[in-house]
Design an enzyme around this catalytic site. Structure first.
Site, short mmCIF file in Angstrom:
data_model
loop_
_atom_site.label_atom_id
_atom_site.label_comp_id
_atom_site.label_asym_id
_atom_site.label_seq_id
_atom_site.Cartn_x
_atom_site.Cartn_y
_atom_site.Cartn_z
N ARG A 92 0.91 -1.28 -0.06
CA ARG A 92 -0.06 -0.07 0.04
C ARG A 92 0.70 1.20 0.21
O ARG A 92 1.85 1.26 0.85
CB ARG A 92 -0.85 0.15 1.43
CG ARG A 92 -1.83 -1.22 1.39
CD ARG A 92 -3.05 -0.99 0.59
NE ARG A 92 -3.83 0.04 0.78
CZ ARG A 92 -4.85 0.52 0.10
NH1 ARG A 92 -5.21 -0.09 -1.07
NH2 ARG A 92 -5.69 1.56 0.46
N HIS A 110 13.54 -2.60 -0.66
CA HIS A 110 13.25 -2.51 -2.14
C HIS A 110 14.15 -3.13 -2.98
O HIS A 110 15.19 -3.20 -2.94
CB HIS A 110 13.09 -1.03 -2.47
CG HIS A 110 12.69 -0.72 -3.95
ND1 HIS A 110 11.44 -1.02 -4.13
CD2 HIS A 110 13.64 -0.53 -5.00
CE1 HIS A 110 11.26 -0.73 -5.41
NE2 HIS A 110 12.39 -0.55 -5.84
C1 GRF Z 1 10.34 -8.16 -1.50
O1 GRF Z 1 11.00 -8.47 -3.06
C2 GRF Z 1 10.71 -6.73 -0.99
O2 GRF Z 1 11.84 -6.27 -1.56
C3 GRF Z 1 9.51 -6.06 -1.89
O3 GRF Z 1 8.46 -6.80 -2.02
C4 GRF Z 1 8.98 -8.29 -1.70
C5 GRF Z 1 8.31 -8.91 -0.89
O4 GRF Z 1 8.43 -10.38 -0.66
N1 GRF Z 1 9.31 -4.78 -1.41
P1 GRF Z 1 8.09 -11.04 0.55
O5 GRF Z 1 6.67 -11.02 0.85
O6 GRF Z 1 8.89 -10.64 1.82
O7 GRF Z 1 8.51 -12.36 0.07
#
Ligand code: GRF
Length: 207
Positions: A92, A110
Site C-alpha cells: 500500500r 526495495h
Molecule cells: C520483496 O522483494 C521486497 O523487496 C519487496 O516486496 C517483496 C516482498 O516479498 N518490497 P516477501 O513478501 O518478503 O516474500
C-alpha cells in the site's frame, strides 16, 4: 529491547527472515506484531504459528479513505507499544498520516539498487535496461515512495541468460541476509545517520 512491527501484504519471506534473526540471542529488537492490509496474506499464518501477534487491518472497508485506514493502523501500533516499523512487501502506498508520524522509525526493503528502479517490476526493468548490477536496498521511509536515506544495499550480477524469475530469486536471497543486518545495525547505532560502511556488496556469494 525495541518493539518492532513488520508490515506485509503477501508471502512474507522477508518477514520470516527478520523474525528468525530477531530470535537470535542478543538481537537488539523484538518482533511483537506482524500486520497486513490483506487477510489472505500467507505471512499472517506463519506469524501466528510462530507465536507472534498477527493482525489484519483490511484496507477495503475504508474504501478510498487511506488516512482513516492508516489512522486505524496507527492506533493499533500505539496500543501495542510499537517503536519501529519494518515494511516487508507491504503493497500500500503510505500517506503522510503514517509516514510523518513514523519518520525515522520506519524501514523498507526495495528490490533494486535505489535510486535505480523505484516502483514495481524492478527485475524486468533491470533486464530491459541492460544493467550489469542489480540488487536490493534497505532505506528509511520518507514521503516520496522508494526514496529516503539508504541504510544498506546488496548487489548481484545480472547474468547473460537471466530471466526475470531467476534474477528475482537471486536478489531475494540477498534481501533475506541484508534486511536483518541492516535492522541490527540501525538498532545498534541508536538510529543515528547511517555510516558509510553500512553499504554491503554481496553479503552472501551468489550461486
Ligand atoms: C520483496 O522483494 C521486497 O523487496 C519487496 O516486496 C517483496 C516482498 O516479498 N518490497 P516477501 O513478501 O518478503 O516474500
Amino acid at each position: 529491547m525495541t518493539r518492532i512491527a513488520i508490515f506485509i501484504s503477501g508471502r512474507g519471506s522477508n518477514m520470516r527472515s527478520l523474525v528468525s534473526a530477531a530470535r537470535a540471542p542478543g538481537f537488539p529488537g523484538q518482533v511483537v506484531l506482524v500486520l497486513s492490509n490483506d487477510p489472505a496474506a500467507a505471512g499472517l499464518d506463519f506469524a501466528r504459528k510462530a507465536g507472534i501477534e498477527a493482525l489484519c487491518v483490511d484496507h477495503r472497508p475504508f474504501g478510498k479513505d487511506r488516512q482513516a485506514h492508516e489512522q486505524a493502523i496507527d492506533e493499533a501500533l500505539h496500543a501495542r507499544g510499537i517503536e519501529l516499523i519494518c515494511l516487508a512487501g507491504y503493497m500500500r502506498l503510505l500517506t503522510p498520516c503514517l509516514v510523518d508520524r513514523w519518520q525515522g522509525k520506519m524501514l523498507n526493503i526495495h528490490p533494486s539498487l535505489l535510486p535505480a528502479f523505484p516502483g514495481l517490476h524492478t527485475h524486468r526493468r533491470a533486464l530491459e535496461t541492460g544493467v550489469k548490477l542489480h540488487g536490493c536496498t534497505v532505506h528509511l521511509v520518507t514521503q516520496i515512495m522508494d526514496e529516503g536515506p539508504i541504510l544498506a544495499q546488496a548487489a548481484v550480477p545480472v547474468l547473460p541468460d537471466d530471466t526475470e524469475d531467476a534474477l528475482a530469486d537471486r536478489v531475494l536471497a540477498q534481501e533475506h541476509v541484508l534486511y536483518p543486518m541492516a535492522l541490527r545495525n540501525w538498532l545498534e547505532q541508536d538510529r543515528k545517520a547511517a555510516p558509510a560502511d553500512a553499504v554491503l556488496l554481496n553479503p552472501v556469494p551468489s550461486a
